[in-house]
Scaffold this active site. Sequence first.
Site, mmCIF file in Angstrom:
data_model
loop_
_atom_site.group_PDB
_atom_site.id
_atom_site.type_symbol
_atom_site.label_atom_id
_atom_site.label_comp_id
_atom_site.label_asym_id
_atom_site.label_seq_id
_atom_site.Cartn_x
_atom_site.Cartn_y
_atom_site.Cartn_z
ATOM 1 C CE1 TYR A 31 -3.215 -2.937 0.891
ATOM 2 C CE2 TYR A 31 -4.213 -1.203 -0.164
ATOM 3 C CZ TYR A 31 -4.231 -2.585 0.154
ATOM 4 O OH TYR A 31 -5.505 -3.187 -0.208
ATOM 5 N NE ARG B 204 -2.613 -0.279 -4.962
ATOM 6 C CZ ARG B 204 -3.979 -0.799 -4.441
ATOM 7 N NH1 ARG B 204 -3.860 -1.760 -3.510
ATOM 8 N NH2 ARG B 204 -5.117 -0.333 -4.889
ATOM 9 C CD GLN C 92 -15.914 -1.094 -9.243
ATOM 10 O OE1 GLN C 92 -15.909 -2.341 -8.708
ATOM 11 N NE2 GLN C 92 -16.009 -0.310 -10.397
ATOM 12 C CG ASP D 162 -7.505 7.136 -8.062
ATOM 13 O OD1 ASP D 162 -7.633 6.334 -9.083
ATOM 14 O OD2 ASP D 162 -8.239 7.756 -7.813
ATOM 15 C CG HIS E 182 -13.993 -0.541 -3.407
ATOM 16 N ND1 HIS E 182 -13.823 -1.056 -4.524
ATOM 17 C CD2 HIS E 182 -15.238 -0.929 -3.030
ATOM 18 C CE1 HIS E 182 -14.899 -1.788 -5.109
ATOM 19 N NE2 HIS E 182 -15.855 -1.856 -4.085
ATOM 20 C CB CYS F 104 -6.135 2.809 15.040
ATOM 21 S SG CYS F 104 -5.848 1.438 16.096
ATOM 22 C CB CYS G 163 -4.264 1.260 21.081
ATOM 23 S SG CYS G 163 -4.356 0.438 19.450
HETATM 24 C C1 BV8 Z 1 -18.217 -7.465 0.310
HETATM 25 C C2 BV8 Z 1 -9.961 -1.575 -2.341
HETATM 26 C C3 BV8 Z 1 -19.487 -8.767 2.033
HETATM 27 C C4 BV8 Z 1 -8.507 -2.269 -1.872
HETATM 28 C C5 BV8 Z 1 -11.287 -3.186 -3.529
HETATM 29 C C6 BV8 Z 1 -21.606 -11.178 -4.096
HETATM 30 C C7 BV8 Z 1 -22.058 -10.345 -3.022
HETATM 31 C C8 BV8 Z 1 -21.109 -9.601 -2.270
HETATM 32 C C9 BV8 Z 1 -19.692 -9.983 -2.150
HETATM 33 C C10 BV8 Z 1 -19.261 -10.742 -3.185
HETATM 34 C C11 BV8 Z 1 -19.986 -11.344 -4.094
HETATM 35 N N1 BV8 Z 1 -19.296 -12.173 -4.848
HETATM 36 C C12 BV8 Z 1 -18.216 -12.249 -4.414
HETATM 37 C C13 BV8 Z 1 -18.011 -11.253 -3.272
HETATM 38 C C14 BV8 Z 1 -16.807 -11.301 -2.499
HETATM 39 C C15 BV8 Z 1 -15.788 -9.769 -3.148
HETATM 40 C C16 BV8 Z 1 -15.726 -9.932 -4.704
HETATM 41 O O1 BV8 Z 1 -16.560 -9.059 -5.381
HETATM 42 N N2 BV8 Z 1 -14.730 -10.619 -5.229
HETATM 43 C C17 BV8 Z 1 -14.695 -10.599 -6.618
HETATM 44 C C18 BV8 Z 1 -13.236 -10.900 -6.811
HETATM 45 C C19 BV8 Z 1 -15.329 -11.909 -7.087
HETATM 46 N N3 BV8 Z 1 -16.474 -8.668 -2.737
HETATM 47 C C20 BV8 Z 1 -16.098 -8.187 -1.539
HETATM 48 O O2 BV8 Z 1 -15.355 -9.112 -0.512
HETATM 49 C C21 BV8 Z 1 -16.562 -7.000 -0.912
HETATM 50 N N4 BV8 Z 1 -17.005 -6.869 0.054
HETATM 51 O O3 BV8 Z 1 -18.976 -7.710 -0.382
HETATM 52 O O4 BV8 Z 1 -18.627 -7.914 1.692
HETATM 53 C C22 BV8 Z 1 -19.764 -9.003 3.309
HETATM 54 C C23 BV8 Z 1 -20.909 -9.168 3.701
HETATM 55 C C24 BV8 Z 1 -21.211 -9.400 5.110
HETATM 56 C C25 BV8 Z 1 -20.187 -9.406 5.993
HETATM 57 C C26 BV8 Z 1 -18.706 -9.133 5.516
HETATM 58 C C27 BV8 Z 1 -18.715 -8.900 4.180
HETATM 59 C C28 BV8 Z 1 -15.456 -5.917 -0.989
HETATM 60 C C29 BV8 Z 1 -14.891 -5.475 -2.304
HETATM 61 C C30 BV8 Z 1 -13.797 -4.288 -2.431
HETATM 62 C C31 BV8 Z 1 -12.494 -4.971 -2.537
HETATM 63 N N5 BV8 Z 1 -11.498 -3.687 -2.648
HETATM 64 N N6 BV8 Z 1 -10.421 -2.152 -3.657
HETATM 65 C C32 BV8 Z 1 -7.325 -1.976 -2.914
HETATM 66 O O5 BV8 Z 1 -7.775 -1.209 -3.758
HETATM 67 O O6 BV8 Z 1 -6.211 -2.329 -2.588
HETATM 68 S S1 BV8 Z 1 -11.717 -3.571 -5.183
HETATM 69 C C33 BV8 Z 1 -10.853 -3.364 -6.507
HETATM 70 O O7 BV8 Z 1 -11.020 -4.052 -7.745
HETATM 71 C C34 BV8 Z 1 -10.457 -1.943 -6.839
HETATM 72 O O8 BV8 Z 1 -11.266 -1.008 -5.802
HETATM 73 C C35 BV8 Z 1 -11.001 -1.690 -8.171
HETATM 74 O O9 BV8 Z 1 -11.406 -0.544 -8.547
HETATM 75 C C36 BV8 Z 1 -12.085 -2.905 -8.013
HETATM 76 C C37 BV8 Z 1 -12.606 -3.547 -9.245
HETATM 77 O O10 BV8 Z 1 -11.785 -3.505 -10.497
HETATM 78 P P1 BV8 Z 1 -12.036 -2.463 -11.638
HETATM 79 O O11 BV8 Z 1 -11.952 -0.985 -11.066
HETATM 80 O O12 BV8 Z 1 -13.037 -2.860 -12.401
HETATM 81 O O13 BV8 Z 1 -10.720 -2.630 -12.445
HETATM 82 P P2 BV8 Z 1 -10.271 -3.651 -13.445
HETATM 83 O O14 BV8 Z 1 -8.864 -3.888 -13.707
HETATM 84 O O15 BV8 Z 1 -10.967 -4.881 -12.871
HETATM 85 O O16 BV8 Z 1 -10.943 -3.282 -14.582
HETATM 86 C C38 BV8 Z 1 -10.277 -2.243 -15.400
HETATM 87 C C39 BV8 Z 1 -11.307 -1.951 -16.497
HETATM 88 O O17 BV8 Z 1 -10.957 -0.763 -16.965
HETATM 89 C C40 BV8 Z 1 -11.530 -2.968 -17.497
HETATM 90 O O18 BV8 Z 1 -12.578 -3.196 -18.032
HETATM 91 C C41 BV8 Z 1 -10.767 -2.133 -18.860
HETATM 92 O O19 BV8 Z 1 -10.988 -2.593 -20.041
HETATM 93 C C42 BV8 Z 1 -10.908 -0.905 -18.510
HETATM 94 N N7 BV8 Z 1 -9.651 0.187 -19.010
HETATM 95 C C43 BV8 Z 1 -8.440 0.195 -19.023
HETATM 96 N N8 BV8 Z 1 -8.199 1.368 -19.301
HETATM 97 C C44 BV8 Z 1 -9.067 2.186 -19.610
HETATM 98 C C45 BV8 Z 1 -10.491 1.447 -19.428
HETATM 99 N N9 BV8 Z 1 -11.569 1.928 -19.636
HETATM 100 C C46 BV8 Z 1 -11.560 3.043 -20.239
HETATM 101 N N10 BV8 Z 1 -10.399 3.865 -20.578
HETATM 102 C C47 BV8 Z 1 -9.274 3.354 -20.245
HETATM 103 N N11 BV8 Z 1 -8.040 3.987 -20.651
#
Ligand code: BV8
Length: 247
Positions: free
Chosen positions: A69, A72, A103, A106, A121, A129, A152
Amino acid sequence: MTSSLPTSLVAALRAARRVAILTGAGVSAESGIPTFRDAQSGLWATYRPEELASPEAFRRNPRLVWEWYAMRRAAVLAAEPNAGHVALAELERLVPTLTLITQNVDGLHARAGSRDPLELHGNITKVRCSVEGTFYATWAEDGDLPPPCPACGAPLRPHVVWFGEQLPTDVLQQAWHAAEACDVFLSIGTSGLVEPAASLPRVAYSHGATVATINLDVRERSEERLFYLHARSGVLLPQLVAQLARA
Ligand code: BV8
């Protein structure tokens, strides 16, 4: 690659009272910030983001996660908002009500002038903390890593939502309501893989909104209320703003 915006989408935006926008890592790609799906590079090449962005990873190897982190955060602070971020800030002045949901962690939307982005997010530039939740603007980088909480002693952590952690309830509710109420929903620069954010365009569509998905994965197509535009956000968004600004 989309060369010009569909006239019916521009017309829907002109007529819209409420617009909701969901952005993902693709909007920040043109600021030089790697997207989540881009292969991790250098020191981090052997890790998938999901393996580092989780409470389990932080418990297992807090120093490694803290350093990922820190790397980043430095990259984000050195980056500048791009033309896509600026266009979204300008769009706020062209539509009656615009809700920007991101999402991205940054902080570039706010730096570009967007008034109140909903950060689903969290924000990587903020640190708290891991036990008390207190935020700290500065911390020691020369001692143990992660730095201990001055109050703490628990490890400090980035203020982001990890996989398996709940999104901030109030922010998610505001985003959900905006998706339900909007006339047009734009999903920009996201692969739509991460829930619950990925459900927002579907919520908007099921409530009667016109929905456009703009990224570099989609195959171009348009149906009555659905548009898929293969375009760079930094190119398409300024075009969209210029067309809306025209009387
Ligand atoms: C939760 C912070 C529940 C950290 C991030 C169903 C329901 C609920 C949960 C789930 C579910 N199914 C699965 C889950 C679990 C999980 C999940 O979704 N897993 C995935 C992998 C399947 N979800 C969670 O855990 C979430 N929590 O639901 O909790 C719960 C309920 C009760 C009790 C406890 C818990 C939490 C999810 C948050 C995770 N944290 N970020 C960090 O950044 O380090 S998510 C992370 O991925 C980033 O925020 C990022 O933004 C996000 C998504 O990725 P994208 O933004 O889409 O980026 P990606 O690279 O994938 O795609 C880029 C796109 O841009 C592409 O399409 C590309 O073509 C395009 N592109 C590229 N260049 C350009 C462009 N487009 C236009 N112009 C360009 N120039």
